[in-house]
Scaffold this motif. Sequence first.
Motif, PDB file in Angstrom:
ATOM      1  N   LEU A 175       7.194   0.105   4.640  1.00  0.00           N
ATOM      2  CA  LEU A 175       6.847   0.289   3.238  1.00  0.00           C
ATOM      3  C   LEU A 175       7.471   1.552   2.632  1.00  0.00           C
ATOM      4  O   LEU A 175       7.605   2.575   3.300  1.00  0.00           O
ATOM      5  N   THR A 176       7.832   1.463   1.358  1.00  0.00           N
ATOM      6  CA  THR A 176       8.299   2.643   0.628  1.00  0.00           C
ATOM      7  C   THR A 176       7.109   3.586   0.461  1.00  0.00           C
ATOM      8  O   THR A 176       5.949   3.162   0.620  1.00  0.00           O
ATOM      9  N   PRO A 177       7.342   4.853   0.124  1.00  0.00           N
ATOM     10  CA  PRO A 177       6.218   5.776  -0.080  1.00  0.00           C
ATOM     11  C   PRO A 177       5.184   5.266  -1.074  1.00  0.00           C
ATOM     12  O   PRO A 177       3.983   5.360  -0.826  1.00  0.00           O
ATOM     13  N   THR A 178       5.636   4.704  -2.186  1.00  0.00           N
ATOM     14  CA  THR A 178       4.700   4.189  -3.197  1.00  0.00           C
ATOM     15  C   THR A 178       3.900   3.029  -2.646  1.00  0.00           C
ATOM     16  O   THR A 178       2.675   2.953  -2.830  1.00  0.00           O
ATOM     17  N   GLU A 179       4.562   2.105  -1.958  1.00  0.00           N
ATOM     18  CA  GLU A 179       3.874   0.960  -1.359  1.00  0.00           C
ATOM     19  C   GLU A 179       2.892   1.416  -0.293  1.00  0.00           C
ATOM     20  O   GLU A 179       1.774   0.899  -0.192  1.00  0.00           O
ATOM     21  N   PHE A 180       3.314   2.383   0.501  1.00  0.00           N
ATOM     22  CA  PHE A 180       2.473   2.926   1.568  1.00  0.00           C
ATOM     23  C   PHE A 180       1.205   3.536   0.976  1.00  0.00           C
ATOM     24  O   PHE A 180       0.091   3.278   1.443  1.00  0.00           O
ATOM     25  N   GLU A 213      -0.151   2.932  -1.990  1.00  0.00           N
ATOM     26  CA  GLU A 213      -0.979   1.900  -2.622  1.00  0.00           C
ATOM     27  C   GLU A 213      -1.733   1.078  -1.589  1.00  0.00           C
ATOM     28  O   GLU A 213      -2.901   0.736  -1.789  1.00  0.00           O
ATOM     29  N   ARG A 214      -1.070   0.768  -0.472  1.00  0.00           N
ATOM     30  CA  ARG A 214      -1.725  -0.036   0.571  1.00  0.00           C
ATOM     31  C   ARG A 214      -2.863   0.746   1.223  1.00  0.00           C
ATOM     32  O   ARG A 214      -3.917   0.196   1.516  1.00  0.00           O
ATOM     33  N   ILE A 215      -2.647   2.056   1.433  1.00  0.00           N
ATOM     34  CA  ILE A 215      -3.706   2.900   1.997  1.00  0.00           C
ATOM     35  C   ILE A 215      -4.896   2.963   1.053  1.00  0.00           C
ATOM     36  O   ILE A 215      -6.046   2.852   1.469  1.00  0.00           O
ATOM     37  N   LYS A 216      -4.608   3.141  -0.236  1.00  0.00           N
ATOM     38  CA  LYS A 216      -5.660   3.249  -1.246  1.00  0.00           C
ATOM     39  C   LYS A 216      -6.470   1.969  -1.337  1.00  0.00           C
ATOM     40  O   LYS A 216      -7.682   1.983  -1.599  1.00  0.00           O
ATOM     41  N   ALA A 217      -5.819   0.837  -1.093  1.00  0.00           N
ATOM     42  CA  ALA A 217      -6.491  -0.460  -1.201  1.00  0.00           C
ATOM     43  C   ALA A 217      -7.416  -0.743  -0.021  1.00  0.00           C
ATOM     44  O   ALA A 217      -8.291  -1.606  -0.096  1.00  0.00           O
ATOM     45  N   GLN A 218      -7.245   0.004   1.077  1.00  0.00           N
ATOM     46  CA  GLN A 218      -8.074  -0.200   2.263  1.00  0.00           C
ATOM     47  C   GLN A 218      -9.390   0.564   2.129  1.00  0.00           C
ATOM     48  O   GLN A 218      -9.399   1.722   1.722  1.00  0.00           O
ATOM     49  N   ALA A 219     -10.478  -0.104   2.470  1.00  0.00           N
ATOM     50  CA  ALA A 219     -11.792   0.544   2.392  1.00  0.00           C
ATOM     51  C   ALA A 219     -11.867   1.715   3.366  1.00  0.00           C
ATOM     52  O   ALA A 219     -12.349   2.796   3.037  1.00  0.00           O
ATOM     53  N   LYS A 220     -11.366   1.499   4.570  1.00  0.00           N
ATOM     54  CA  LYS A 220     -11.339   2.563   5.578  1.00  0.00           C
ATOM     55  C   LYS A 220      -9.995   2.493   6.291  1.00  0.00           C
ATOM     56  O   LYS A 220      -9.682   1.494   6.926  1.00  0.00           O
ATOM     57  N   THR A 221      -9.218   3.541   6.167  1.00  0.00           N
ATOM     58  CA  THR A 221      -7.841   3.519   6.664  1.00  0.00           C
ATOM     59  C   THR A 221      -7.689   4.230   8.000  1.00  0.00           C
ATOM     60  O   THR A 221      -8.234   5.305   8.208  1.00  0.00           O
ATOM     61  N   LYS A 272      -7.754  -4.060  13.048  1.00  0.00           N
ATOM     62  CA  LYS A 272      -7.657  -3.526  11.689  1.00  0.00           C
ATOM     63  C   LYS A 272      -6.268  -2.950  11.418  1.00  0.00           C
ATOM     64  O   LYS A 272      -5.585  -2.515  12.345  1.00  0.00           O
ATOM     65  N   PRO A 273      -5.847  -2.923  10.143  1.00  0.00           N
ATOM     66  CA  PRO A 273      -4.532  -2.378   9.800  1.00  0.00           C
ATOM     67  C   PRO A 273      -4.407  -0.905  10.191  1.00  0.00           C
ATOM     68  O   PRO A 273      -5.354  -0.136  10.045  1.00  0.00           O
ATOM     69  N   VAL A 274      -3.255  -0.549  10.692  1.00  0.00           N
ATOM     70  CA  VAL A 274      -2.975   0.833  11.076  1.00  0.00           C
ATOM     71  C   VAL A 274      -1.697   1.264  10.349  1.00  0.00           C
ATOM     72  O   VAL A 274      -0.731   0.503  10.262  1.00  0.00           O
ATOM     73  N   PHE A 275      -1.699   2.490   9.839  1.00  0.00           N
ATOM     74  CA  PHE A 275      -0.557   3.038   9.114  1.00  0.00           C
ATOM     75  C   PHE A 275       0.000   4.224   9.895  1.00  0.00           C
ATOM     76  O   PHE A 275      -0.752   5.127  10.267  1.00  0.00           O
ATOM     77  N   VAL A 276       1.304   4.219  10.146  1.00  0.00           N
ATOM     78  CA  VAL A 276       1.911   5.293  10.935  1.00  0.00           C
ATOM     79  C   VAL A 276       3.092   5.910  10.198  1.00  0.00           C
ATOM     80  O   VAL A 276       3.788   5.244   9.436  1.00  0.00           O
ATOM     81  N   TYR A 277       3.315   7.196  10.456  1.00  0.00           N
ATOM     82  CA  TYR A 277       4.468   7.872   9.864  1.00  0.00           C
ATOM     83  C   TYR A 277       4.857   9.073  10.709  1.00  0.00           C
ATOM     84  O   TYR A 277       4.083   9.550  11.537  1.00  0.00           O
ATOM     85  N   CYS A 278       6.087   9.564  10.488  1.00  0.00           N
ATOM     86  CA  CYS A 278       6.560  10.784  11.140  1.00  0.00           C
ATOM     87  C   CYS A 278       7.370  11.578  10.121  1.00  0.00           C
ATOM     88  O   CYS A 278       7.092  11.480   8.923  1.00  0.00           O
ATOM     89  N   LEU A 279       8.354  12.331  10.561  1.00  0.00           N
ATOM     90  CA  LEU A 279       9.137  13.136   9.626  1.00  0.00           C
ATOM     91  C   LEU A 279      10.094  12.281   8.808  1.00  0.00           C
ATOM     92  O   LEU A 279      10.100  12.339   7.580  1.00  0.00           O
ATOM     93  N   GLY A 305      -0.974  -4.838  21.234  1.00  0.00           N
ATOM     94  CA  GLY A 305      -1.939  -5.792  20.701  1.00  0.00           C
ATOM     95  C   GLY A 305      -2.462  -5.503  19.309  1.00  0.00           C
ATOM     96  O   GLY A 305      -3.358  -6.219  18.823  1.00  0.00           O
ATOM     97  N   PHE A 306      -1.919  -4.494  18.623  1.00  0.00           N
ATOM     98  CA  PHE A 306      -2.362  -4.217  17.262  1.00  0.00           C
ATOM     99  C   PHE A 306      -1.839  -5.309  16.328  1.00  0.00           C
ATOM    100  O   PHE A 306      -0.662  -5.666  16.372  1.00  0.00           O
ATOM    101  N   LYS A 307      -2.719  -5.845  15.494  1.00  0.00           N
ATOM    102  CA  LYS A 307      -2.387  -6.984  14.641  1.00  0.00           C
ATOM    103  C   LYS A 307      -1.532  -6.600  13.437  1.00  0.00           C
ATOM    104  O   LYS A 307      -0.621  -7.331  13.064  1.00  0.00           O
ATOM    105  N   GLU A 308      -1.853  -5.480  12.796  1.00  0.00           N
ATOM    106  CA  GLU A 308      -1.112  -5.047  11.609  1.00  0.00           C
ATOM    107  C   GLU A 308      -0.763  -3.559  11.730  1.00  0.00           C
ATOM    108  O   GLU A 308      -1.648  -2.720  11.769  1.00  0.00           O
ATOM    109  N   VAL A 309       0.531  -3.264  11.794  1.00  0.00           N
ATOM    110  CA  VAL A 309       0.983  -1.875  11.853  1.00  0.00           C
ATOM    111  C   VAL A 309       2.014  -1.670  10.746  1.00  0.00           C
ATOM    112  O   VAL A 309       3.045  -2.344  10.716  1.00  0.00           O
ATOM    113  N   TYR A 310       1.719  -0.744   9.847  1.00  0.00           N
ATOM    114  CA  TYR A 310       2.608  -0.482   8.716  1.00  0.00           C
ATOM    115  C   TYR A 310       3.278   0.878   8.900  1.00  0.00           C
ATOM    116  O   TYR A 310       2.644   1.847   9.298  1.00  0.00           O
ATOM    117  N   GLU A 311       4.572   0.935   8.577  1.00  0.00           N
ATOM    118  CA  GLU A 311       5.350   2.167   8.739  1.00  0.00           C
ATOM    119  C   GLU A 311       5.773   2.730   7.385  1.00  0.00           C
ATOM    120  O   GLU A 311       6.050   1.977   6.459  1.00  0.00           O
TER     121      GLU A 311
END
Length: 239
Positions: A31-36, A38-46, A86-93, A109-115
């Motif tokens: 995901l782009t920074p904006t998409e990332f 927005e997706r985090i904001k849309a999650q009840a618990k991230t 549950k969805p997981v969001f990951v990032y680095c430098l 085994g993680f079902k949804e991983v967003y970068e």
Amino acid sequence: MKKYIIATLAAFTIILNSCLSGQSQNIKTNLTPTEFAERIKAQAKTTLIDVRTPDEFSKGHLENAQNIDWRNNDFSNRIETLDKSKPVFVYCLSGGRSASAASAMREAGFKEVYELDGGIMKWRGANLPETTSNTSSKTAGLSRQQFEALLASDKLILVDFYADWCAPCKKMKPYLEEISKDMANKVKVVRINADDNQALCKELQIDALPVLQLYKNKNLTWNNVGFIDKAGVLTQINK
């Protein structure tokens, strides 16, 4: 005729299910920074994971992120404590380490991983918010005025924007040191750690690594983003 209709409907159903299945397998995960954001904001618990080193994390990170260093031996053990359903969001430098971490998590085994595409550097470039573990730990780094002063020379100035954990940066470092030593009469090499100079990088729009810039009489004559070999750099210096 009836059998033909039934067979046709069955074939249509199979095709439709295949298409739907394909769509579910092709969910955009980079995901782009904006998409990332927005997706985090849309999650009840991230579940947001910063896979950089603790030192990098302390200098600035996304709010509510937890630090699980990809290069630490306990990475696999620590991610096992997370909910894989549950969805997981990951990032680095800049995206390299998070891509490796995300791949490992999917295999685990993680079902949804967003970068975060381009990492926190692209995030900063998009003027999105971040926080620090300790406000006193965030170094100010070079100012624009100090940077401009470094360019004041009758020699060519080769500026290397790098990070300690950037693989291409580490690969380029030895030959940059050779250039600095062997061509000292013609070119001055200035290395700037992007993580320690966040404000400067943001002002200069450095949102990826590595970046090489060549200046002559304070004027930018060449800019390169990404890995380049020594021969390519020498070509620019000797023009």
